[in-house]
Design an enzyme around this catalytic site. Structure first.
Site, PDB file in Angstrom:
ATOM      1  N   ASP A   1     -23.247  57.379 -48.868  1.00  0.00           N
ATOM      2  CA  ASP A   1     -24.278  58.345 -49.856  1.00  0.00           C
ATOM      3  C   ASP A   1     -23.701  58.183 -51.263  1.00  0.00           C
ATOM      4  OD1 ASP A   1     -22.367  60.434 -49.435  1.00  0.00           O
ATOM      5  OD2 ASP A   1     -23.834  62.002 -48.885  1.00  0.00           O
TER       6      ASP A   1
ATOM      7  N   SER B   1     -22.158  70.740 -41.768  1.00  0.00           N
ATOM      8  CA  SER B   1     -22.707  71.004 -42.861  1.00  0.00           C
ATOM      9  C   SER B   1     -23.142  72.257 -42.865  1.00  0.00           C
ATOM     10  CB  SER B   1     -24.015  70.031 -43.262  1.00  0.00           C
ATOM     11  OG  SER B   1     -23.465  68.728 -43.687  1.00  0.00           O
TER      12      SER B   1
ATOM     13  N   SER C   1     -22.079  74.315 -44.997  1.00  0.00           N
ATOM     14  CA  SER C   1     -21.965  74.779 -46.437  1.00  0.00           C
ATOM     15  C   SER C   1     -23.081  74.290 -47.049  1.00  0.00           C
ATOM     16  CB  SER C   1     -20.571  74.324 -47.009  1.00  0.00           C
ATOM     17  OG  SER C   1     -20.767  73.066 -47.722  1.00  0.00           O
TER      18      SER C   1
ATOM     19  N   GLU D   1     -21.265  72.487 -54.907  1.00  0.00           N
ATOM     20  CA  GLU D   1     -20.159  71.961 -54.176  1.00  0.00           C
ATOM     21  C   GLU D   1     -19.118  71.340 -54.980  1.00  0.00           C
ATOM     22  OE1 GLU D   1     -19.668  71.864 -50.683  1.00  0.00           O
ATOM     23  OE2 GLU D   1     -21.384  72.178 -50.132  1.00  0.00           O
TER      24      GLU D   1
ATOM     25  N   ASP E   1     -25.957  65.746 -46.892  1.00  0.00           N
ATOM     26  CA  ASP E   1     -26.106  66.738 -46.334  1.00  0.00           C
ATOM     27  C   ASP E   1     -27.307  67.849 -46.868  1.00  0.00           C
ATOM     28  OD1 ASP E   1     -23.937  65.809 -45.288  1.00  0.00           O
ATOM     29  OD2 ASP E   1     -22.393  67.352 -46.147  1.00  0.00           O
TER      30      ASP E   1
ATOM     31  N   TYR F   1     -11.182  62.720 -49.345  1.00  0.00           N
ATOM     32  CA  TYR F   1     -12.809  62.455 -49.477  1.00  0.00           C
ATOM     33  C   TYR F   1     -12.709  62.243 -51.142  1.00  0.00           C
ATOM     34  CZ  TYR F   1     -17.875  62.965 -49.755  1.00  0.00           C
ATOM     35  OH  TYR F   1     -19.019  62.899 -49.859  1.00  0.00           O
TER      36      TYR F   1
HETATM   37  C1  GLA Z   1     -19.612  64.698 -46.039  1.00  0.00           C
HETATM   38  C2  GLA Z   1     -20.314  64.910 -47.642  1.00  0.00           C
HETATM   39  C3  GLA Z   1     -21.415  63.867 -47.500  1.00  0.00           C
HETATM   40  C4  GLA Z   1     -21.222  62.482 -47.111  1.00  0.00           C
HETATM   41  C5  GLA Z   1     -20.487  62.584 -45.827  1.00  0.00           C
HETATM   42  C6  GLA Z   1     -19.665  61.139 -45.533  1.00  0.00           C
HETATM   43  O1  GLA Z   1     -20.384  65.533 -45.245  1.00  0.00           O
HETATM   44  O2  GLA Z   1     -20.741  66.043 -47.877  1.00  0.00           O
HETATM   45  O3  GLA Z   1     -22.017  63.681 -48.834  1.00  0.00           O
HETATM   46  O4  GLA Z   1     -20.533  61.614 -48.196  1.00  0.00           O
HETATM   47  O5  GLA Z   1     -19.257  63.545 -45.848  1.00  0.00           O
HETATM   48  O6  GLA Z   1     -20.846  60.357 -45.053  1.00  0.00           O
END
Ligand code: GLA
Length: 383
Positions: free
Chosen positions: A35, A124, A126, A158, A169, A219
């Site tokens: 994304d 997700s 959050s 975030e 998400d 990340y």
């Molecule tokens: C988390 C992030 C998303 C995406 C995923 C991996 O969920 O919030 O934006 O990058 O990781 O695909």
């Protein structure tokens, strides 16, 4: 906990008549770490939910919050931001700050929230919290707001608290539709709904019950690596604006000029994008065998090339591979813990999930959890 239980406990605490909102968790069929690289994702919103009751809190400019699952309260002024505060409190402060920065009126609310989206499971919670809260705020204040603007506010919050996430998400939680997954192009934000009718198969999540602490820094590192390569490629060729503008073959030409680790990360992003396209075609033509095999390939890439898996996720996927009734399995979401998503033949799903979990317990001494998910609507007001 269900909606009724939540409302009967939260209602009295809110004093005034409240607006009630529900926001789901999300799954992602395929397309991970794509994304924020302007690629493709294929998420859907699910039947695990967070509920909100929201009402006015007088003219004080103060907000009063009750976190149902933790049974904790917090009070803070709109515009305040305490970086030392607890996670959820800081996040709500960030959401309100960004809401105000965007030019919306400063709120003063009583808010209760809680639900059954497991924390740290990569579902997700959050994003559900951020988008559900902003949606509720807009309803309470009678403000018309585009769902994409809510995506951006929740994402910016975030970022403010240190997670440099993409838009998948927030998008999935807001735009989800019952029995459909959405293939989203994160470059131009166009998307298509794909029916997910699986009469003979079941989507099953298995929660490793680990959430490794390096997840957030790793990340952000991965994101920095792919952005570094993009900056280099842009220098080489001004026609390249995003990683979507270069093919795998085109990328090969630069192999010697890019550090090998960064190269491998970007290669995986391009491969994952192509897997999403193939998976969407496979799903549309009901070719679940090919779809499942793409899930396994996705895991392999995320584990070996993007290196965002972990031992526990790899164990679950390896155990899934031994089961004939499992068509595909992979880590889901940011990685370093959370759930695998598995596509399993329906009549064997319970038995197979149990076998995988028993073996996982034997190997890791952890207590995994299983969720047989169904796809439901995105954020909405409830009565
Ligand atoms: C988390 C992030 C998303 C995406 C995923 C991996 O969920 O919030 O934006 O990058 O990781 O695909």
């Amino acid at each position: 906990m269900n909606q009724n239980q939540f409302q009967s406990l939260a209602g009295p605490k809110l004093i005034h008549e409240a607006i009630w909102i529900q926001a789901p968790g999300r799954i992602n069929l395929i397309g991970e770490h794509t994304d924020y690289n302007h690629g493709f994702v294929f998420p859907a919103s699910i039947d695990k939910k967070m509920y909100f009751g929201i009402t006015h809190n007088g003219e004080s400019g103060e907000n009063w919050i009750w976190a149902y699952n933790l049974d904790k309260e917090a009070t803070f002024k709109s515009g305040d931001y305490n970086p030392e505060g607890s996670g959820w409190e800081k996040y709500l402060q960030a959401l309100i700050q960004i809401w105000i920065e965007k030019g919306y009126p400063s709120p003063s609310v009583r808010l209760a929230f809680g639900g059954d989206i497991p924390l740290g499971a990569g579902l997700s919670s959050s994003a559900a919290m951020g988008t559900g809260f902003i949606y509720g705020l807009s309803k309470l204040m009678g403000i018309e707001i585009d769902r994409w603007d809510i995506v951006k506010i929740a994402q910016a919050a975030e970022h403010k608290i240190g997670a440099n996430v993409g838009i998948m998400d927030q998008f999935a939680v807001l735009f989800g539709k019952e029995s459909h997954a959405m293939k989203l192009d994160c470059r131009d934000h166009t998307f298509d709904y794909f029916p997910v009718n699986l009469p003979n198969h079941q989507l099953v999540l298995i929660n490793t019950k680990v959430s490794h602490s390096l997840a957030e820094s790793a990340y952000n590192d991965r994101r920095a690596a792919t952005e570094r390569v993009l900056a280099f490629l842009k220098d080489q060729n001004p026609k390249i604006e995003t990683l979507r503008d270069i093919s795998l073959d085109g990328l090969q030409a630069y192999r010697d000029q890019i550090n090998p680790l960064d190269f491998m990360r970007v290669e995986n992003v391009l491969e994952e994008n192509s897997r999403v396209q193939q998976a969407a075609e496979a799903l549309a033509s009901n070719d679940l065998k090919s779809f499942g095999s793409l899930l396994y390939q996705s895991h392999e890439g995320l584990s070996k090339k993007y290196e965002v898996s972990c031992e526990e996720l790899d164990i679950l996927v390896d155990l899934a591979k031994k089961e004939e009734a499992v068509l595909g399995s992979r880590m889901m979401g940011g990685g370093f813990g959370g759930c695998t998503i598995n596509l399993i033949e329906k009549n064997a799903a319970e038995e197979v999930a149990k076998r995988i979990m028993d073996s996982y317990k034997d190997i890791t001494h952890l207590e995994p959890e299983v969720y047989f998910v169904s796809i439901e609507d995105g954020v909405k007001e409830i009565s």
